[in-house]
Design a protein around this motif. Structure first.
Motif, PDB file in Angstrom:
ATOM      1  N   SER A 182      40.849  37.990  49.370  1.00 15.61           N
ATOM      2  CA  SER A 182      39.932  39.127  49.172  1.00 15.61           C
ATOM      3  C   SER A 182      40.581  40.394  48.630  1.00 15.61           C
ATOM      4  CB  SER A 182      39.202  39.471  50.482  1.00 15.61           C
ATOM      5  OG  SER A 182      38.510  38.338  50.965  1.00 15.61           O
ATOM      6  N   VAL A 183      41.737  40.280  47.987  1.00 16.82           N
ATOM      7  CA  VAL A 183      42.315  41.426  47.282  1.00 16.82           C
ATOM      8  C   VAL A 183      41.776  41.385  45.848  1.00 16.82           C
ATOM      9  CG1 VAL A 183      44.419  42.510  46.433  1.00 16.82           C
ATOM     10  CG2 VAL A 183      44.392  41.434  48.691  1.00 16.82           C
ATOM     11  N   VAL A 184      41.019  42.392  45.480  1.00 19.00           N
ATOM     12  CA  VAL A 184      40.339  42.383  44.181  1.00 19.00           C
ATOM     13  C   VAL A 184      41.274  42.917  43.106  1.00 19.00           C
ATOM     14  CG1 VAL A 184      38.334  43.152  42.862  1.00 19.00           C
ATOM     15  CG2 VAL A 184      38.115  42.693  45.314  1.00 19.00           C
ATOM     16  N   GLU A 185      41.916  42.007  42.394  1.00 14.55           N
ATOM     17  CA  GLU A 185      42.703  42.346  41.214  1.00 14.55           C
ATOM     18  C   GLU A 185      41.937  41.854  39.992  1.00 14.55           C
ATOM     19  OE1 GLU A 185      43.888  39.058  40.036  1.00 14.55           O
ATOM     20  OE2 GLU A 185      42.533  38.792  41.723  1.00 14.55           O
ATOM     21  N   MET A 186      42.601  41.592  38.886  1.00  8.56           N
ATOM     22  CA  MET A 186      41.883  41.253  37.663  1.00  8.56           C
ATOM     23  C   MET A 186      41.079  39.955  37.787  1.00  8.56           C
ATOM     24  SD  MET A 186      43.914  42.386  34.264  1.00  8.56           S
ATOM     25  CE  MET A 186      45.374  41.408  34.497  1.00  8.56           C
ATOM     26  N   MET A 187      41.695  38.937  38.357  1.00  7.56           N
ATOM     27  CA  MET A 187      40.988  37.660  38.478  1.00  7.56           C
ATOM     28  C   MET A 187      39.848  37.775  39.474  1.00  7.56           C
ATOM     29  SD  MET A 187      41.157  34.840  36.950  1.00  7.56           S
ATOM     30  CE  MET A 187      40.409  33.218  37.060  1.00  7.56           C
ATOM     31  N   GLY A 188      40.061  38.514  40.552  1.00  3.84           N
ATOM     32  CA  GLY A 188      38.984  38.724  41.511  1.00  3.84           C
ATOM     33  C   GLY A 188      37.813  39.469  40.890  1.00  3.84           C
ATOM     34  N   GLN A 189      38.145  40.500  40.124  1.00  7.54           N
ATOM     35  CA  GLN A 189      37.100  41.255  39.430  1.00  7.54           C
ATOM     36  C   GLN A 189      36.360  40.365  38.442  1.00  7.54           C
ATOM     37  OE1 GLN A 189      35.828  43.976  40.151  1.00  7.54           O
ATOM     38  NE2 GLN A 189      35.791  45.544  38.564  1.00  7.54           N
ATOM     39  N   ALA A 190      37.078  39.464  37.787  1.00  2.00           N
ATOM     40  CA  ALA A 190      36.448  38.554  36.832  1.00  2.00           C
ATOM     41  C   ALA A 190      35.435  37.647  37.525  1.00  2.00           C
ATOM     42  CB  ALA A 190      37.518  37.715  36.136  1.00  2.00           C
ATOM     43  N   LYS A 191      35.786  37.153  38.681  1.00  2.00           N
ATOM     44  CA  LYS A 191      34.866  36.273  39.420  1.00  2.00           C
ATOM     45  C   LYS A 191      33.626  37.040  39.863  1.00  2.00           C
ATOM     46  CE  LYS A 191      38.410  33.097  41.079  1.00  2.00           C
ATOM     47  NZ  LYS A 191      39.105  32.511  42.254  1.00  2.00           N
ATOM     48  N   ILE A 192      33.827  38.288  40.271  1.00  2.00           N
ATOM     49  CA  ILE A 192      32.680  39.105  40.685  1.00  2.00           C
ATOM     50  C   ILE A 192      31.758  39.377  39.498  1.00  2.00           C
ATOM     51  CG2 ILE A 192      31.995  41.372  41.540  1.00  2.00           C
ATOM     52  CD1 ILE A 192      34.616  41.362  43.191  1.00  2.00           C
ATOM     53  N   LEU A 193      32.353  39.767  38.354  1.00  2.42           N
ATOM     54  CA  LEU A 193      31.555  40.070  37.159  1.00  2.42           C
ATOM     55  C   LEU A 193      30.875  38.823  36.622  1.00  2.42           C
ATOM     56  CD1 LEU A 193      34.074  42.452  35.336  1.00  2.42           C
ATOM     57  CD2 LEU A 193      31.946  43.114  36.477  1.00  2.42           C
ATOM     58  N   GLY A 194      31.574  37.701  36.643  1.00  2.85           N
ATOM     59  CA  GLY A 194      30.996  36.464  36.137  1.00  2.85           C
ATOM     60  C   GLY A 194      29.837  35.976  36.974  1.00  2.85           C
ATOM     61  N   ALA A 195      29.910  36.214  38.278  1.00  7.11           N
ATOM     62  CA  ALA A 195      28.855  35.736  39.180  1.00  7.11           C
ATOM     63  C   ALA A 195      27.550  36.498  38.996  1.00  7.11           C
ATOM     64  CB  ALA A 195      29.322  35.861  40.628  1.00  7.11           C
ATOM     65  N   ARG A 196      27.643  37.714  38.452  1.00  8.26           N
ATOM     66  CA  ARG A 196      26.423  38.511  38.290  1.00  8.26           C
ATOM     67  C   ARG A 196      25.446  37.874  37.319  1.00  8.26           C
ATOM     68  NH1 ARG A 196      29.126  44.555  37.687  1.00  8.26           N
ATOM     69  NH2 ARG A 196      29.931  44.718  39.841  1.00  8.26           N
ATOM     70  N   GLY A 197      25.962  37.358  36.213  1.00  8.34           N
ATOM     71  CA  GLY A 197      25.076  36.756  35.220  1.00  8.34           C
ATOM     72  C   GLY A 197      25.453  35.341  34.870  1.00  8.34           C
ATOM     73  N   LEU A 198      26.319  34.740  35.677  1.00  8.61           N
ATOM     74  CA  LEU A 198      26.808  33.376  35.451  1.00  8.61           C
ATOM     75  C   LEU A 198      27.418  33.224  34.054  1.00  8.61           C
ATOM     76  CD1 LEU A 198      23.948  31.280  37.124  1.00  8.61           C
ATOM     77  CD2 LEU A 198      26.114  32.027  38.105  1.00  8.61           C
ATOM     78  N   GLN A 199      28.111  34.275  33.621  1.00  6.88           N
ATOM     79  CA  GLN A 199      28.773  34.252  32.318  1.00  6.88           C
ATOM     80  C   GLN A 199      30.291  34.212  32.529  1.00  6.88           C
ATOM     81  OE1 GLN A 199      26.376  37.769  30.982  1.00  6.88           O
ATOM     82  NE2 GLN A 199      26.160  36.594  29.094  1.00  6.88           N
ATOM     83  N   PHE A 200      30.719  33.190  33.227  1.00  7.88           N
ATOM     84  CA  PHE A 200      32.133  33.081  33.588  1.00  7.88           C
ATOM     85  C   PHE A 200      33.026  32.877  32.369  1.00  7.88           C
ATOM     86  CE2 PHE A 200      30.024  31.937  37.578  1.00  7.88           C
ATOM     87  CZ  PHE A 200      30.726  32.725  38.478  1.00  7.88           C
ATOM     88  N   PHE A 201      32.544  32.112  31.389  1.00  7.23           N
ATOM     89  CA  PHE A 201      33.366  31.811  30.221  1.00  7.23           C
ATOM     90  C   PHE A 201      33.781  33.081  29.504  1.00  7.23           C
ATOM     91  CE2 PHE A 201      33.619  29.781  25.801  1.00  7.23           C
ATOM     92  CZ  PHE A 201      34.924  29.396  26.003  1.00  7.23           C
ATOM     93  N   GLU A 202      32.823  33.953  29.246  1.00  5.83           N
ATOM     94  CA  GLU A 202      33.121  35.206  28.548  1.00  5.83           C
ATOM     95  C   GLU A 202      34.060  36.090  29.367  1.00  5.83           C
ATOM     96  OE1 GLU A 202      30.159  33.873  28.823  1.00  5.83           O
ATOM     97  OE2 GLU A 202      28.945  34.109  27.011  1.00  5.83           O
TER      98      GLU A 202
END
Length: 238
Positions: A182-202
């Motif tokens: 649960s330490v939000v670094e770049m990869m953690g932030q990416a997972k959070i952002l990707g989950a919002r619109g299910l746009q993980f690839f981008e």
């Protein structure tokens, strides 16, 4: 036809990802500095064959190099609070186990992991220096500590610098595991952002490019340091 990439979304999330870059760099820098101290201490213990400490250092290096970093992170995250709780219950230590930030466990795990690898690099670099140089230092009145600090270590650093650079770059990439606790670094932030619109690839493409850019910058800095170190070695030889 739906496009393969949503470029507008990719551009829009760049500031959100860059916002946590300092967390990634903080983990990398703090862990690397602490690991250098651990690695140097462990290397000297093994070089000078300190009784008992030599065996413990060998065990530490073997265990660390023989287990995955993710396992070590989990051991730190779940193990340290359990040990502190045991000390608190059985010995009356006043310890606030629940108040320890998750990033502290990341520092601990990364420091010990990288320290084990740096130890071998430092040991090999020191042993590559002609032993006669230390003998010469002792013959002119220097202590062994002074000879190590003034003569041996500067040359060892020049030898080990490329390996240090590779380790630093690897550490930058390994920080992507920090989100597992649960330490939000770049990869953690990416997972959070990707989950919002299910746009993980981008999202992962954006993060990959940012990681790549950081690593290229580090490579350039290390290359400059290597050039300066070679000039220093040339000046000493002359």
């Amino acid at each position: 036809m739906k496009p393969l990439f949503d470029f507008q979304f990719m551009i829009a999330i760049i500031p959100d990802v860059l916002q946590v870059v300092p967390v990634t760099l903080n983990i990398t820098a703090v862990s690397m500095v602490l690991a250098l101290f651990v690695g140097l201490t462990t290397a000297l213990v093994r070089i000078y064959r300190v009784p008992l400490a030599k065996q413990l250092a060998a065990l530490y290096i073997s265990f660390t190099r023989g287990t995955p970093l993710l396992v070590q992170i989990y051991l730190a995250y779940y193990g340290i609070p359990k040990v502190l709780e045991y000390l608190q219950l059985n010995y009356g230590w006043n310890l606030n186990v629940n108040g320890i930030p998750a990033i502290v466990f990341i520092y601990f795990a990364f420091t010990l992991n990288v320290g084990a690898y740096l130890s071998e690099t430092i040991r090999a670099s020191i042993e590559a220096i002609d032993k006669g140089q230390m003998e010469a230092a002792l013959s002119i009145g220097m202590t062994r500590l002074q000879g190590m600090r003034r003569i041996i270590l500067p040359q060892a650093v020049a030898i080990a610098l490329p390996s240090f650079g590779n380790t630093f770059i690897s550490l930058i990439k390994d920080t992507s595991l920090a989100f597992m606790i649960s330490v939000v670094e770049m990869m953690g932030q990416a997972k959070i952002l990707g989950a919002r619109g299910l746009q993980f690839f981008e999202v992962y493409i954006v993060v990959a490019l940012i990681y790549w850019g950081i690593c290229i910058l580090v490579e350039r800095v290390v290359a400059v340091l290597e050039t300066r170190a070679k000039r220093f070695e040339g000046a000493k030889t002359a």
